[in-house]
Design a protein around this motif. Structure first.
Motif, mmCIF file in Angstrom:
data_model
loop_
_atom_site.group_PDB
_atom_site.id
_atom_site.type_symbol
_atom_site.label_atom_id
_atom_site.label_comp_id
_atom_site.label_asym_id
_atom_site.label_seq_id
_atom_site.Cartn_x
_atom_site.Cartn_y
_atom_site.Cartn_z
ATOM 1 N N LEU A 61 0.916 -0.915 0.054
ATOM 2 C CA LEU A 61 -0.263 -0.086 -0.015
ATOM 3 C C LEU A 61 0.561 1.362 -0.132
ATOM 4 C CD1 LEU A 61 -1.698 -2.187 1.113
ATOM 5 C CD2 LEU A 61 -3.051 -0.513 2.214
ATOM 6 N N GLU A 62 1.881 1.513 0.975
ATOM 7 C CA GLU A 62 2.297 2.372 1.175
ATOM 8 C C GLU A 62 3.227 2.655 -0.225
ATOM 9 O OE1 GLU A 62 3.485 4.779 3.544
ATOM 10 O OE2 GLU A 62 1.465 3.533 4.893
ATOM 11 N N ALA A 63 3.690 1.430 -0.470
ATOM 12 C CA ALA A 63 4.569 1.707 -2.271
ATOM 13 C C ALA A 63 3.800 2.285 -3.101
ATOM 14 C CB ALA A 63 5.451 0.512 -2.586
ATOM 15 N N ALA A 64 2.653 1.492 -3.075
ATOM 16 C CA ALA A 64 1.582 2.477 -4.456
ATOM 17 C C ALA A 64 1.555 3.824 -3.600
ATOM 18 C CB ALA A 64 0.234 1.425 -3.876
ATOM 19 N N TRP A 65 1.337 4.032 -3.344
ATOM 20 C CA TRP A 65 1.339 5.811 -2.160
ATOM 21 C C TRP A 65 2.329 6.235 -3.146
ATOM 22 C CZ3 TRP A 65 -0.942 4.032 2.314
ATOM 23 C CH2 TRP A 65 -2.716 3.515 2.091
ATOM 24 N N ASP A 66 3.358 6.365 -2.297
ATOM 25 C CA ASP A 66 4.585 6.842 -2.795
ATOM 26 C C ASP A 66 4.975 6.946 -4.267
ATOM 27 O OD1 ASP A 66 4.575 6.883 -0.552
ATOM 28 O OD2 ASP A 66 6.543 4.960 0.192
ATOM 29 N N SER A 67 4.895 6.143 -5.267
ATOM 30 C CA SER A 67 5.392 5.921 -6.477
ATOM 31 C C SER A 67 4.045 6.706 -7.319
ATOM 32 C CB SER A 67 5.228 4.487 -6.911
ATOM 33 O OG SER A 67 4.175 3.514 -6.706
ATOM 34 N N GLY A 68 2.800 6.553 -6.902
ATOM 35 C CA GLY A 68 1.639 7.755 -7.789
ATOM 36 C C GLY A 68 0.755 6.370 -7.783
ATOM 37 N N LYS A 69 1.296 5.720 -7.306
ATOM 38 C CA LYS A 69 0.074 4.760 -8.319
ATOM 39 C C LYS A 69 -1.793 4.535 -7.735
ATOM 40 C CE LYS A 69 3.424 0.786 -8.480
ATOM 41 N NZ LYS A 69 3.791 0.775 -9.976
ATOM 42 N N LYS A 70 -2.452 4.541 -9.001
ATOM 43 C CA LYS A 70 -4.382 4.361 -8.027
ATOM 44 C C LYS A 70 -4.099 3.134 -7.610
ATOM 45 C CE LYS A 70 -7.678 6.380 -10.366
ATOM 46 N NZ LYS A 70 -8.837 6.654 -11.158
ATOM 47 N N LEU A 71 -4.652 2.931 -6.086
ATOM 48 C CA LEU A 71 -4.489 2.483 -4.918
ATOM 49 C C LEU A 71 -6.199 1.281 -4.810
ATOM 50 C CD1 LEU A 71 -3.371 0.220 -3.054
ATOM 51 C CD2 LEU A 71 -3.970 1.795 -1.820
ATOM 52 N N PHE A 72 -6.554 0.212 -5.221
ATOM 53 C CA PHE A 72 -7.898 0.140 -4.616
ATOM 54 C C PHE A 72 -7.782 -0.909 -3.579
ATOM 55 C CE2 PHE A 72 -8.202 1.322 -9.468
ATOM 56 C CZ PHE A 72 -9.239 2.177 -9.711
ATOM 57 N N MET A 73 -9.179 -1.197 -3.044
ATOM 58 C CA MET A 73 -9.707 -1.912 -2.199
ATOM 59 C C MET A 73 -10.606 -2.331 -2.066
ATOM 60 S SD MET A 73 -6.534 -0.847 1.095
ATOM 61 C CE MET A 73 -6.824 -2.004 1.595
ATOM 62 N N PRO A 74 -11.316 -3.023 -1.758
ATOM 63 C CA PRO A 74 -12.192 -4.013 -1.642
ATOM 64 C C PRO A 74 -13.289 -3.680 -0.777
ATOM 65 C CG PRO A 74 -10.828 -5.832 -1.006
ATOM 66 C CD PRO A 74 -10.158 -4.251 -1.291
ATOM 67 N N CYS A 75 -14.603 -3.666 -1.179
ATOM 68 C CA CYS A 75 -15.446 -2.627 -0.034
ATOM 69 C C CYS A 75 -16.903 -4.096 -0.543
ATOM 70 C CB CYS A 75 -16.255 -1.415 0.243
ATOM 71 S SG CYS A 75 -16.860 -1.515 1.353
ATOM 72 N N CYS A 76 -16.746 -4.625 0.850
ATOM 73 C CA CYS A 76 -17.840 -5.886 0.885
ATOM 74 C C CYS A 76 -18.874 -5.245 0.936
ATOM 75 C CB CYS A 76 -18.405 -7.212 1.933
ATOM 76 S SG CYS A 76 -16.990 -8.712 1.858
ATOM 77 N N ARG A 77 -20.327 -5.833 -0.451
ATOM 78 C CA ARG A 77 -22.265 -4.723 -0.547
ATOM 79 C C ARG A 77 -22.173 -6.033 1.014
ATOM 80 N NH1 ARG A 77 -23.234 -5.344 -6.306
ATOM 81 N NH2 ARG A 77 -21.361 -3.398 -7.243
ATOM 82 N N THR A 78 -23.078 -5.468 1.710
ATOM 83 C CA THR A 78 -23.258 -5.617 3.172
ATOM 84 C C THR A 78 -24.921 -6.918 2.720
ATOM 85 O OG1 THR A 78 -24.951 -3.456 3.796
ATOM 86 C CG2 THR A 78 -22.494 -4.561 4.637
#
Length: 191
Positions: A61-78
């Motif tokens: 996560l830190e590496a993605a932010w530091d290198s300017g990558k767009k970071l997606f993370m999942p969110c479950c649908r309740t």
């Protein structure tokens, strides 16, 4: 062998890992991923928040932010079990406690695009075989995502510890294999 039996055995073994083993083995896995040309060239990545001694990919996560990558993370649908939405996470404070005790993107703070086409997807698993098929928790969340029609190719990387590599479990028609399995000891590419 039955998936439920294997799942219970692997989760029990994983729960007994000490913090230093998780840190060292996860560190080796993270190093391997960071050295992949697909990671280096990626503009958009999809990662997860680790729980219960899963491979700790938080340095990615830190590496993605530091290198300017767009970071997606999942969110479950309740309201729709087995389905996930994907939020753009710009910093750890964009995450809140969510389903199954996993940190998820805050729906009020994060952008949730209709279409998500990351270049690389990091997939947790309770177990994997040498063909890239996984044993998860049985909800089918990642199988559904990996089976979606994608406009572009992406690299799916299953991460696990070497003791989580198992053979001989049944593969169902809806199971989706990853392109690469990464442990602390090896990379197993699928042809």
């Amino acid at each position: 062998m039955d998936k439920d039996v294997i799942r219970k055995r692997l989760l029990k073994t994983r729960s007994r890992m000490c913090a230093s083993d998780v840190e060292v083995k996860s560190g080796r896995i993270v190093e391997s991923i960071l050295s992949l040309k697909q990671w280096i060239n990626a503009q958009e990545v999809l990662l997860y928040w680790p729980i219960k001694n899963e491979v700790d990919v938080r340095p990615l996560l830190e590496a993605a932010w530091d290198s300017g990558k767009k970071l997606f993370m999942p969110c479950c649908r309740t309201d729709e079990p087995g389905l996930m939405d994907f939020g753009v996470v710009r910093a750890e404070h964009d995450l809140l406690g969510g389903s199954f005790g996993i940190k998820e993107p805050c729906r009020s703070r994060c952008e949730f695009p209709d279409a998500v086409s990351p270049d690389i997807v990091i997939v947790p698993g309770v177990g994997y075989d040498s063909h890239g098929y996984r044993i998860g928790f049985g909800g089918g969340y990642y199988d559904r995502f990996l089976a979606r029609p994608q406009k572009d190719f992406f690299l799916s990387v299953g991460v696990c510890y070497s003791f989580q590599l198992v053979e001989g479990f049944p593969v169902e028609p809806w199971d989706q294999a990853v392109s690469l399995v990464c442990t602390e000891k090896e990379l197993i590419w699928q042809n």
